[in-house]
Write a protein that holds these residues in place. Structure first.
Motif, mmCIF file in Angstrom:
data_model
loop_
_atom_site.group_PDB
_atom_site.id
_atom_site.type_symbol
_atom_site.label_atom_id
_atom_site.label_comp_id
_atom_site.label_asym_id
_atom_site.label_seq_id
_atom_site.Cartn_x
_atom_site.Cartn_y
_atom_site.Cartn_z
ATOM 1 N N PRO A 109 0.814 -1.216 0.000
ATOM 2 C CA PRO A 109 0.000 0.000 0.000
ATOM 3 C C PRO A 109 0.846 1.265 0.000
ATOM 4 N N ARG A 110 0.219 2.338 -0.447
ATOM 5 C CA ARG A 110 0.934 3.613 -0.573
ATOM 6 C C ARG A 110 1.352 4.173 0.784
ATOM 7 N N SER A 111 0.401 4.284 1.707
ATOM 8 C CA SER A 111 0.729 4.960 2.973
ATOM 9 C C SER A 111 -0.259 4.584 4.059
ATOM 10 N N SER A 112 -0.473 3.298 4.246
ATOM 11 C CA SER A 112 -1.483 2.858 5.205
ATOM 12 C C SER A 112 -0.964 2.794 6.632
ATOM 13 N N GLY A 113 0.353 2.726 6.798
ATOM 14 C CA GLY A 113 0.919 2.572 8.129
ATOM 15 C C GLY A 113 1.483 1.187 8.358
ATOM 16 N N TYR A 114 1.514 0.340 7.337
ATOM 17 C CA TYR A 114 2.128 -0.990 7.375
ATOM 18 C C TYR A 114 2.573 -1.313 5.947
ATOM 19 N N PRO A 115 3.562 -2.200 5.776
ATOM 20 C CA PRO A 115 4.189 -2.374 4.451
ATOM 21 C C PRO A 115 3.451 -3.276 3.479
ATOM 22 N N GLU A 116 2.581 -4.194 3.966
ATOM 23 C CA GLU A 116 1.954 -5.150 3.057
ATOM 24 C C GLU A 116 0.621 -5.612 3.634
ATOM 25 N N ASP A 117 -0.299 -5.961 2.718
ATOM 26 C CA ASP A 117 -1.621 -6.470 3.095
ATOM 27 C C ASP A 117 -1.704 -7.957 2.804
ATOM 28 N N ALA A 118 -2.395 -8.704 3.678
ATOM 29 C CA ALA A 118 -2.605 -10.134 3.452
ATOM 30 C C ALA A 118 -3.744 -10.403 2.484
ATOM 31 N N ALA A 119 -4.683 -9.478 2.340
ATOM 32 C CA ALA A 119 -5.796 -9.646 1.405
ATOM 33 C C ALA A 119 -6.369 -8.275 1.091
ATOM 34 N N THR A 120 -6.544 -7.985 -0.189
ATOM 35 C CA THR A 120 -7.009 -6.668 -0.613
ATOM 36 C C THR A 120 -8.079 -6.840 -1.676
ATOM 37 N N GLY A 121 -9.339 -6.828 -1.258
ATOM 38 C CA GLY A 121 -10.425 -7.099 -2.183
ATOM 39 C C GLY A 121 -10.532 -6.088 -3.307
ATOM 40 N N ILE A 122 -10.354 -4.795 -2.984
ATOM 41 C CA ILE A 122 -10.453 -3.762 -4.013
ATOM 42 C C ILE A 122 -9.390 -3.973 -5.084
ATOM 43 N N ALA A 123 -8.199 -4.397 -4.666
ATOM 44 C CA ALA A 123 -7.132 -4.659 -5.639
ATOM 45 C C ALA A 123 -7.456 -5.889 -6.479
ATOM 46 N N ALA A 124 -8.041 -6.916 -5.864
ATOM 47 C CA ALA A 124 -8.418 -8.107 -6.627
ATOM 48 C C ALA A 124 -9.484 -7.772 -7.662
ATOM 49 N N ALA A 125 -10.424 -6.894 -7.317
ATOM 50 C CA ALA A 125 -11.431 -6.461 -8.286
ATOM 51 C C ALA A 125 -10.779 -5.695 -9.436
ATOM 52 N N ALA A 126 -9.850 -4.796 -9.099
ATOM 53 C CA ALA A 126 -9.131 -4.068 -10.148
ATOM 54 C C ALA A 126 -8.348 -5.029 -11.032
ATOM 55 N N LEU A 127 -7.729 -6.039 -10.407
ATOM 56 C CA LEU A 127 -6.976 -7.038 -11.180
ATOM 57 C C LEU A 127 -7.884 -7.753 -12.168
ATOM 58 N N ALA A 128 -9.095 -8.111 -11.750
ATOM 59 C CA ALA A 128 -10.017 -8.821 -12.644
ATOM 60 C C ALA A 128 -10.261 -8.027 -13.918
ATOM 61 N N PHE A 129 -10.441 -6.720 -13.786
ATOM 62 C CA PHE A 129 -10.669 -5.903 -14.976
ATOM 63 C C PHE A 129 -9.392 -5.711 -15.784
ATOM 64 N N GLY A 130 -8.234 -5.696 -15.105
ATOM 65 C CA GLY A 130 -6.978 -5.662 -15.841
ATOM 66 C C GLY A 130 -6.763 -6.931 -16.653
ATOM 67 N N LEU A 131 -7.084 -8.072 -16.061
ATOM 68 C CA LEU A 131 -6.961 -9.352 -16.769
ATOM 69 C C LEU A 131 -7.899 -9.402 -17.969
ATOM 70 N N LEU A 132 -9.106 -8.879 -17.782
ATOM 71 C CA LEU A 132 -10.064 -8.840 -18.889
ATOM 72 C C LEU A 132 -9.554 -7.913 -19.993
ATOM 73 N N HIS A 133 -9.020 -6.773 -19.607
ATOM 74 C CA HIS A 133 -8.478 -5.801 -20.569
ATOM 75 C C HIS A 133 -7.367 -6.418 -21.411
ATOM 76 N N ASP A 134 -6.495 -7.201 -20.783
ATOM 77 C CA ASP A 134 -5.359 -7.816 -21.472
ATOM 78 C C ASP A 134 -5.727 -9.120 -22.183
ATOM 79 N N ARG A 135 -6.979 -9.550 -22.029
ATOM 80 C CA ARG A 135 -7.456 -10.820 -22.583
ATOM 81 C C ARG A 135 -6.711 -12.017 -21.985
ATOM 82 N N THR A 136 -6.246 -11.830 -20.749
ATOM 83 C CA THR A 136 -5.665 -12.945 -20.005
ATOM 84 C C THR A 136 -6.759 -13.915 -19.583
ATOM 85 N N ILE A 137 -7.963 -13.391 -19.365
ATOM 86 C CA ILE A 137 -9.117 -14.232 -19.066
ATOM 87 C C ILE A 137 -10.187 -13.994 -20.118
ATOM 88 N N ALA A 138 -11.050 -14.974 -20.303
ATOM 89 C CA ALA A 138 -12.166 -14.831 -21.234
ATOM 90 C C ALA A 138 -13.250 -13.954 -20.624
#
Length: 299
Positions: A214-243
């Protein structure tokens, strides 16, 4: 301090997940008090407030130790799970007001009492990084282009902008050692709230591994980030990595932290156009030290 309950959200086989402090009745807390809860627990924290209009059932606010967030998926999922356990949910879907807009929550219970939660996210936007921006991201992660898959780096967003970094394989992903100062600096320059390197585990089965710095949350890493996973899904769709279909996408995060988490994303379509997604995962009560801290806060 207000009554704080801690749950693990996006658990994998009833373990791992991201600890989330939640205050179910937060009407008596001001923003400074909410941020203090997040500081004491050291995690993203969710606060449930009465709705301010007839279009919603609740209003949710979210804080990390350093600031307020517009939206936090795992805190939303955890808060809905707790409301269900307390018998305080209206009929599904639950209408939630957040600083990033309206979210719908779908909550169901099985015969054995297991509560399942999914929340909506809007259609994602994906913007490729410039070569200069991509080079700065790689420098913050201390990796070369040879460690990347043959895919572009993107800023992608449903509620909060995340920078998608395609690693060549999971081993290189888990070997990353990010520089938090450099991560914050590059995120601010490119308008991102965190770097989200990922790797394909099984493209056909739609299984991926990821990490969130994360940019500036107060800790260096997250164990699970749902908003990022949602963004990833659309990135994968954009790149045609997924159908372009609604089969579940499974994102495993937190392995490098020893807290493996599982996030599920299902894209929704109107014809061939993606119009949003459902984001979900398992929730479990927190035990051990985190729960002891939570109980301490209630006294």
């Amino acid at each position: 301090m207000a009554g704080v309950e801690v749950v693990n959200v996006f658990t994998c086989r009833n373990a791992g997940g991201n600890p989330c402090p939640v205050v179910v009745d937060a009407a008596g807390l001001d923003p400074a008090g909410m941020q203090e809860v997040a500081r004491q627990h050291g995690h993203e924290s969710g606060f449930i407030l009465p709705a301010e209009d007839e279009a919603h059932d609740f209003r949710f606010r979210f804080f990390v130790p350093n600031h307020e967030m517009e939206m936090c998926a795992h805190a939303t999922v955890g808060a809905l799970w707790l409301l269900a356990k307390h018998g305080r949910l209206p009929a599904s879907p639950v209408r939630i007001a957040t600083a990033s807009g309206s979210v719908a929550g779908f909550v169901s219970a099985t015969e054995n009492g297991t509560v399942s939660v999914e929340i909506t996210q809007p259609a994602g936007r994906v913007v490729p990084l410039s070569p200069e921006q991509a080079g700065d991201v790689l420098a913050a992660l201390d990796v070369s282009r040879e460690t990347l898959a043959d895919l572009p780096l993107h800023n992608a967003v449903t509620s909060r902008v995340k920078t998608l970094v395609p690693m060549r394989d999971p081993e290189k992903l888990h070997a990353l050692v990010a520089n938090p100062v450099a991560v914050e600096a590059i995120c601010r320059r490119i308008g991102s709230t965190g770097l989200y390197p990922y790797a394909i585990v099984d493209g056909e089965a739609r299984v991926f591994e990821a990490r969130q710095f994360p940019r500036s949350s107060g800790y260096p890493e997250d164990a699970a980030t749902g908003i990022a996973a949602a963004a990833l899904a659309f990135g994968l769709l954009h790149d045609r990595t997924i159908a372009a279909d609604d089969r579940p996408i499974r994102v495993y995060q937190g392995r490098a932290m020893g807290s493996l988490s599982e996030i599920t994303v299902r894209l929704g379509f109107a014809g061939d156009r993606a119009i949003g997604c459902l984001l979900g995962g398992e929730v479990a009560p927190t035990t051990g030290l985190a729960q002891a801290i939570a109980e301490d806060g209630r006294q």
